[in-house]
Design a protein around this motif. Sequence first.
Motif, PDB file in Angstrom:
ATOM      1  N   ASP A   1       0.797  -1.218   0.000  1.00  0.00           N
ATOM      2  CA  ASP A   1       0.000   0.000   0.000  1.00  0.00           C
ATOM      3  C   ASP A   1       0.840   1.283   0.000  1.00  0.00           C
ATOM      4  O   ASP A   1       0.324   2.373   0.172  1.00  0.00           O
ATOM      5  N   TRP A   2       2.146   1.155  -0.189  1.00  0.00           N
ATOM      6  CA  TRP A   2       3.024   2.335  -0.207  1.00  0.00           C
ATOM      7  C   TRP A   2       2.818   3.091  -1.515  1.00  0.00           C
ATOM      8  O   TRP A   2       2.937   2.524  -2.596  1.00  0.00           O
ATOM      9  N   PRO A   3       2.489   4.373  -1.447  1.00  0.00           N
ATOM     10  CA  PRO A   3       2.224   5.131  -2.677  1.00  0.00           C
ATOM     11  C   PRO A   3       3.504   5.390  -3.472  1.00  0.00           C
ATOM     12  O   PRO A   3       4.596   5.374  -2.934  1.00  0.00           O
ATOM     13  N   VAL A   4       3.333   5.640  -4.756  1.00  0.00           N
ATOM     14  CA  VAL A   4       4.454   5.951  -5.629  1.00  0.00           C
ATOM     15  C   VAL A   4       4.432   7.452  -5.905  1.00  0.00           C
ATOM     16  O   VAL A   4       3.413   8.004  -6.311  1.00  0.00           O
ATOM     17  N   PHE A   5       5.548   8.117  -5.640  1.00  0.00           N
ATOM     18  CA  PHE A   5       5.682   9.546  -5.872  1.00  0.00           C
ATOM     19  C   PHE A   5       6.849   9.777  -6.816  1.00  0.00           C
ATOM     20  O   PHE A   5       7.860   9.091  -6.732  1.00  0.00           O
ATOM     21  N   LEU A   6       6.710  10.737  -7.674  1.00  0.00           N
ATOM     22  CA  LEU A   6       7.830  11.165  -8.504  1.00  0.00           C
ATOM     23  C   LEU A   6       8.379  12.432  -7.861  1.00  0.00           C
ATOM     24  O   LEU A   6       7.652  13.391  -7.650  1.00  0.00           O
ATOM     25  N   GLY A   7       9.646  12.420  -7.541  1.00  0.00           N
ATOM     26  CA  GLY A   7      10.242  13.565  -6.862  1.00  0.00           C
ATOM     27  C   GLY A   7      10.246  13.340  -5.365  1.00  0.00           C
ATOM     28  O   GLY A   7      10.192  12.216  -4.882  1.00  0.00           O
ATOM     29  N   SER A   8      10.297  14.410  -4.619  1.00  0.00           N
ATOM     30  CA  SER A   8      10.327  14.296  -3.161  1.00  0.00           C
ATOM     31  C   SER A   8       9.077  14.933  -2.567  1.00  0.00           C
ATOM     32  O   SER A   8       8.456  15.802  -3.176  1.00  0.00           O
ATOM     33  N   ALA A   9       8.738  14.469  -1.393  1.00  0.00           N
ATOM     34  CA  ALA A   9       7.568  14.985  -0.673  1.00  0.00           C
ATOM     35  C   ALA A   9       7.794  14.745   0.811  1.00  0.00           C
ATOM     36  O   ALA A   9       8.568  13.870   1.182  1.00  0.00           O
ATOM     37  N   PRO A  10       7.119  15.501   1.663  1.00  0.00           N
ATOM     38  CA  PRO A  10       7.237  15.259   3.101  1.00  0.00           C
ATOM     39  C   PRO A  10       6.733  13.858   3.453  1.00  0.00           C
ATOM     40  O   PRO A  10       5.827  13.330   2.797  1.00  0.00           O
ATOM     41  N   MET A  11       7.329  13.257   4.473  1.00  0.00           N
ATOM     42  CA  MET A  11       6.969  11.904   4.896  1.00  0.00           C
ATOM     43  C   MET A  11       5.474  11.796   5.184  1.00  0.00           C
ATOM     44  O   MET A  11       4.851  10.786   4.876  1.00  0.00           O
ATOM     45  N   GLN A  12       4.883  12.835   5.721  1.00  0.00           N
ATOM     46  CA  GLN A  12       3.454  12.798   6.062  1.00  0.00           C
ATOM     47  C   GLN A  12       2.585  12.598   4.815  1.00  0.00           C
ATOM     48  O   GLN A  12       1.522  11.991   4.889  1.00  0.00           O
ATOM     49  N   SER A  13       3.042  13.077   3.671  1.00  0.00           N
ATOM     50  CA  SER A  13       2.297  12.881   2.426  1.00  0.00           C
ATOM     51  C   SER A  13       2.185  11.401   2.076  1.00  0.00           C
ATOM     52  O   SER A  13       1.202  10.969   1.489  1.00  0.00           O
ATOM     53  N   PHE A  14       3.189  10.640   2.438  1.00  0.00           N
ATOM     54  CA  PHE A  14       3.184   9.204   2.175  1.00  0.00           C
ATOM     55  C   PHE A  14       2.358   8.459   3.221  1.00  0.00           C
ATOM     56  O   PHE A  14       1.522   7.631   2.895  1.00  0.00           O
ATOM     57  N   VAL A  15       2.601   8.788   4.461  1.00  0.00           N
ATOM     58  CA  VAL A  15       2.043   8.032   5.583  1.00  0.00           C
ATOM     59  C   VAL A  15       0.529   8.175   5.693  1.00  0.00           C
ATOM     60  O   VAL A  15      -0.167   7.208   5.999  1.00  0.00           O
ATOM     61  N   ARG A  16      -0.007   9.340   5.428  1.00  0.00           N
ATOM     62  CA  ARG A  16      -1.439   9.564   5.669  1.00  0.00           C
ATOM     63  C   ARG A  16      -2.355   8.696   4.804  1.00  0.00           C
ATOM     64  O   ARG A  16      -3.522   8.545   5.110  1.00  0.00           O
ATOM     65  N   HIS A  17      -1.844   8.097   3.739  1.00  0.00           N
ATOM     66  CA  HIS A  17      -2.660   7.270   2.852  1.00  0.00           C
ATOM     67  C   HIS A  17      -2.605   5.784   3.208  1.00  0.00           C
ATOM     68  O   HIS A  17      -3.258   4.979   2.552  1.00  0.00           O
ATOM     69  N   LEU A  18      -1.873   5.427   4.224  1.00  0.00           N
ATOM     70  CA  LEU A  18      -1.737   4.026   4.611  1.00  0.00           C
ATOM     71  C   LEU A  18      -2.870   3.612   5.533  1.00  0.00           C
ATOM     72  O   LEU A  18      -3.433   4.432   6.259  1.00  0.00           O
ATOM     73  N   GLU A  19      -3.194   2.327   5.512  1.00  0.00           N
ATOM     74  CA  GLU A  19      -4.261   1.804   6.379  1.00  0.00           C
ATOM     75  C   GLU A  19      -3.923   1.995   7.852  1.00  0.00           C
ATOM     76  O   GLU A  19      -4.771   2.362   8.646  1.00  0.00           O
ATOM     77  N   ASP A  20      -2.697   1.707   8.221  1.00  0.00           N
ATOM     78  CA  ASP A  20      -2.260   1.828   9.617  1.00  0.00           C
ATOM     79  C   ASP A  20      -1.391   3.076   9.787  1.00  0.00           C
ATOM     80  O   ASP A  20      -0.306   3.022  10.354  1.00  0.00           O
ATOM     81  N   SER A  21      -1.888   4.206   9.307  1.00  0.00           N
ATOM     82  CA  SER A  21      -1.098   5.432   9.270  1.00  0.00           C
ATOM     83  C   SER A  21      -0.610   5.871  10.657  1.00  0.00           C
ATOM     84  O   SER A  21       0.518   6.333  10.794  1.00  0.00           O
ATOM     85  N   GLU A  22      -1.440   5.720  11.678  1.00  0.00           N
ATOM     86  CA  GLU A  22      -1.024   6.134  13.022  1.00  0.00           C
ATOM     87  C   GLU A  22       0.154   5.307  13.519  1.00  0.00           C
ATOM     88  O   GLU A  22       1.096   5.842  14.108  1.00  0.00           O
TER      89      GLU A  22
END
Length: 113
Positions: free
Chosen positions: A76-97
Amino acid sequence: MRVERKGHVQKLTPLVERFLVEALRGVCLDDPENSEQRRVDYSCLSGLLAIEIKSLEDDASERMNNLTDELRKRDDWPVFLGSAPMQSFVRHLEDSEQVERKVLDRMGRAVKN
């Protein structure tokens, strides 16, 4: 606001120590001969304020790279092109907390230790 120090920068500790002595009438209580003593670093304002100075000089980038390598293996890890803050990745995960706690733990490990 995010502040990041890169490259050669002047150490902050001597500036803080000078401020304590000059502005707060601080008295250094550290004994360089006996580092086993358990006392504060500075007594300021005629003994009304006790200050302990800690300098964190640990680079957490290797720990964080290890964690992101581990997280990239997730389905479930999203794919990003370039860089982004870690929170941008984490908030979309099922177990984000849970993942967010793991990230914060990894970032702050040097402080805890």
